[in-house]
Design an enzyme around this catalytic site. Structure first.
Site, PDB file in Angstrom:
ATOM      1  N   LYS A 139       0.838  -1.200   0.000  1.00 17.14           N
ATOM      2  CA  LYS A 139       0.000   0.000   0.000  1.00 17.14           C
ATOM      3  C   LYS A 139       0.880   1.260   0.000  1.00 17.14           C
ATOM      4  CE  LYS A 139      -3.807  -2.362   2.419  1.00 17.14           C
ATOM      5  NZ  LYS A 139      -4.746  -2.292   3.580  1.00 17.14           N
ATOM      6  N   TYR A 194     -12.370  -3.154  -3.339  1.00 17.89           N
ATOM      7  CA  TYR A 194     -12.896  -3.019  -1.973  1.00 17.89           C
ATOM      8  C   TYR A 194     -14.424  -2.985  -1.931  1.00 17.89           C
ATOM      9  CZ  TYR A 194      -8.237  -2.336   0.089  1.00 17.89           C
ATOM     10  OH  TYR A 194      -6.946  -2.516   0.550  1.00 17.89           O
ATOM     11  N   PHE A 243     -14.942   3.309   7.322  1.00 21.90           N
ATOM     12  CA  PHE A 243     -13.559   3.498   6.867  1.00 21.90           C
ATOM     13  C   PHE A 243     -13.421   3.388   5.348  1.00 21.90           C
ATOM     14  CE2 PHE A 243     -13.999  -1.038   7.933  1.00 21.90           C
ATOM     15  CZ  PHE A 243     -13.523  -1.659   6.775  1.00 21.90           C
ATOM     16  N   ARG A 294      -1.317 -14.343   4.288  1.00 27.79           N
ATOM     17  CA  ARG A 294      -2.115 -13.696   5.351  1.00 27.79           C
ATOM     18  C   ARG A 294      -1.430 -13.882   6.714  1.00 27.79           C
ATOM     19  NH1 ARG A 294      -6.761 -10.557   4.109  1.00 27.79           N
ATOM     20  NH2 ARG A 294      -7.855 -11.470   5.897  1.00 27.79           N
ATOM     21  N   ASN A 338      -1.822  -0.159   7.044  1.00 28.21           N
ATOM     22  CA  ASN A 338      -1.203  -1.407   7.511  1.00 28.21           C
ATOM     23  C   ASN A 338      -0.346  -2.093   6.450  1.00 28.21           C
ATOM     24  OD1 ASN A 338      -3.217  -2.248   5.860  1.00 28.21           O
ATOM     25  ND2 ASN A 338      -4.440  -3.261   7.447  1.00 28.21           N
ATOM     26  N   HIS A 394      -1.763  -5.638   1.441  1.00 27.51           N
ATOM     27  CA  HIS A 394      -3.004  -6.380   1.205  1.00 27.51           C
ATOM     28  C   HIS A 394      -2.641  -7.774   0.721  1.00 27.51           C
ATOM     29  CE1 HIS A 394      -6.930  -7.534  -0.378  1.00 27.51           C
ATOM     30  NE2 HIS A 394      -6.254  -8.032  -1.404  1.00 27.51           N
ATOM     31  N   GLU A 451      -9.078 -10.528  -7.777  1.00 23.33           N
ATOM     32  CA  GLU A 451      -8.158  -9.414  -7.555  1.00 23.33           C
ATOM     33  C   GLU A 451      -6.983  -9.432  -8.542  1.00 23.33           C
ATOM     34  OE1 GLU A 451      -7.226  -9.857  -3.410  1.00 23.33           O
ATOM     35  OE2 GLU A 451      -9.225  -9.196  -2.776  1.00 23.33           O
TER      36      GLU A 451
HETATM   37  P1  IDP Z   1      -7.470  -7.041   5.504  1.00 22.22           P
HETATM   38  O1  IDP Z   1      -6.668  -6.056   4.680  1.00 22.22           O
HETATM   39  O2  IDP Z   1      -6.697  -7.533   6.690  1.00 22.22           O
HETATM   40  O3  IDP Z   1      -8.068  -8.148   4.673  1.00 22.22           O
HETATM   41  P2  IDP Z   1     -10.140  -5.893   5.598  1.00 22.22           P
HETATM   42  O4  IDP Z   1     -11.105  -6.180   6.681  1.00 22.22           O
HETATM   43  O5  IDP Z   1     -10.389  -6.538   4.264  1.00 22.22           O
HETATM   44  O6  IDP Z   1      -8.674  -6.224   6.140  1.00 22.22           O
HETATM   45  O7  IDP Z   1     -10.114  -4.320   5.428  1.00 22.22           O
HETATM   46  C1  IDP Z   1      -9.469  -3.725   4.326  1.00 22.22           C
HETATM   47  C2  IDP Z   1      -8.591  -2.592   4.829  1.00 22.22           C
HETATM   48  O8  IDP Z   1      -9.411  -1.565   5.390  1.00 22.22           O
HETATM   49  C3  IDP Z   1      -7.649  -2.977   5.980  1.00 22.22           C
HETATM   50  O9  IDP Z   1      -6.451  -3.581   5.528  1.00 22.22           O
HETATM   51  C4  IDP Z   1      -7.409  -1.628   6.630  1.00 22.22           C
HETATM   52  O10 IDP Z   1      -6.483  -0.848   5.874  1.00 22.22           O
HETATM   53  C5  IDP Z   1      -8.778  -0.989   6.516  1.00 22.22           C
HETATM   54  N1  IDP Z   1      -9.631  -1.259   7.694  1.00 22.22           N
HETATM   55  C6  IDP Z   1     -10.307  -2.400   7.969  1.00 22.22           C
HETATM   56  N2  IDP Z   1     -11.015  -2.308   9.114  1.00 22.22           N
HETATM   57  C7  IDP Z   1     -10.809  -1.055   9.571  1.00 22.22           C
HETATM   58  C8  IDP Z   1     -11.278  -0.339  10.731  1.00 22.22           C
HETATM   59  O11 IDP Z   1     -12.063  -0.836  11.558  1.00 22.22           O
HETATM   60  N3  IDP Z   1     -10.819   0.942  10.880  1.00 22.22           N
HETATM   61  C9  IDP Z   1      -9.980   1.531   9.985  1.00 22.22           C
HETATM   62  N4  IDP Z   1      -9.520   0.903   8.886  1.00 22.22           N
HETATM   63  C10 IDP Z   1      -9.915  -0.379   8.677  1.00 22.22           C
HETATM   64 MG    MG Z   2      -9.522  -8.018   3.135  1.00 29.16          MG
END
Ligand code: IDP
Ligand code: MG
Length: 137
Positions: free
Chosen positions: A10, A50, A58, A86, A117, A120, A131
């Protein structure tokens, strides 16, 4: 052919100069980087990528964040790589992500509406196929 997953580094990962460190962890685990490119994401790609998160608080901060700078997209290959990558990532929240993982070692909370974070990784075979099509055609 062995399993394939879509990995995105990212904008925070690229901006912080962590592309090499993240790819090093992927390769050191034994997975193969089959495709690799640096790209500017488009609104259309992100809406598709997404879609499952549309309507969540978010969602728009996430899209804006993903548009904020270049990303590095990769197809990574190896048996079990979808769940294996993962595991390398750690959980979404970098504060909770275990030390030893990419998000746990390299990420932190920056007090923003979206969790930055670093990476992805596809969460299932269906997501991976979808994807990889979005980012590599
Ligand atoms: P993942 O990337 O671990 O699969 P997802 O639930 O698919 O997580 O969410 C996509 C992205 O959205 C996350 O990687 C993170 O950047 C953001 N995100 C997910 N949940 C939250 C939240 O509760 N607060 C803020 N950002 C979030
Ligand atoms: Mg995800």
């Amino acid at each position: 052919m062995s399993e394939r997953t879509l990995v995105l580094i990212k904008p925070d990962g690229v901006e912080r100069g962590l592309t090499g460190e993240i790819l090093r962890r992927v390769e050191q685990k034994g997975y193969r980087v089959a495709e690799l490119k640096k790209v500017a994401a488009t609104q259309v790609q992100l809406a598709e990528h997404y879609a499952e998160h549309e309507g969540k608080p978010f969602y728009q901060p996430l899209v804006d964040f993903m548009l904020s700078g270049p990303i590095v997209a990769a197809v990574v290959e190896g048996d079990g790589v979808i769940s294996g990558f993962r595991s390398l990532c750690g959980v979404s929240d970098p504060t909770a992500a275990a030390p030893g993982t990419i998000r746990g070692d390299l990420g932190r909370d920056w007090g923003e509406k979206v969790q930055k974070n670093l990476v992805h990784g596809s969460d299932s075979a269906e997501s991976a196929a979808r994807e990889i099509r979005i980012w590599f055609g």
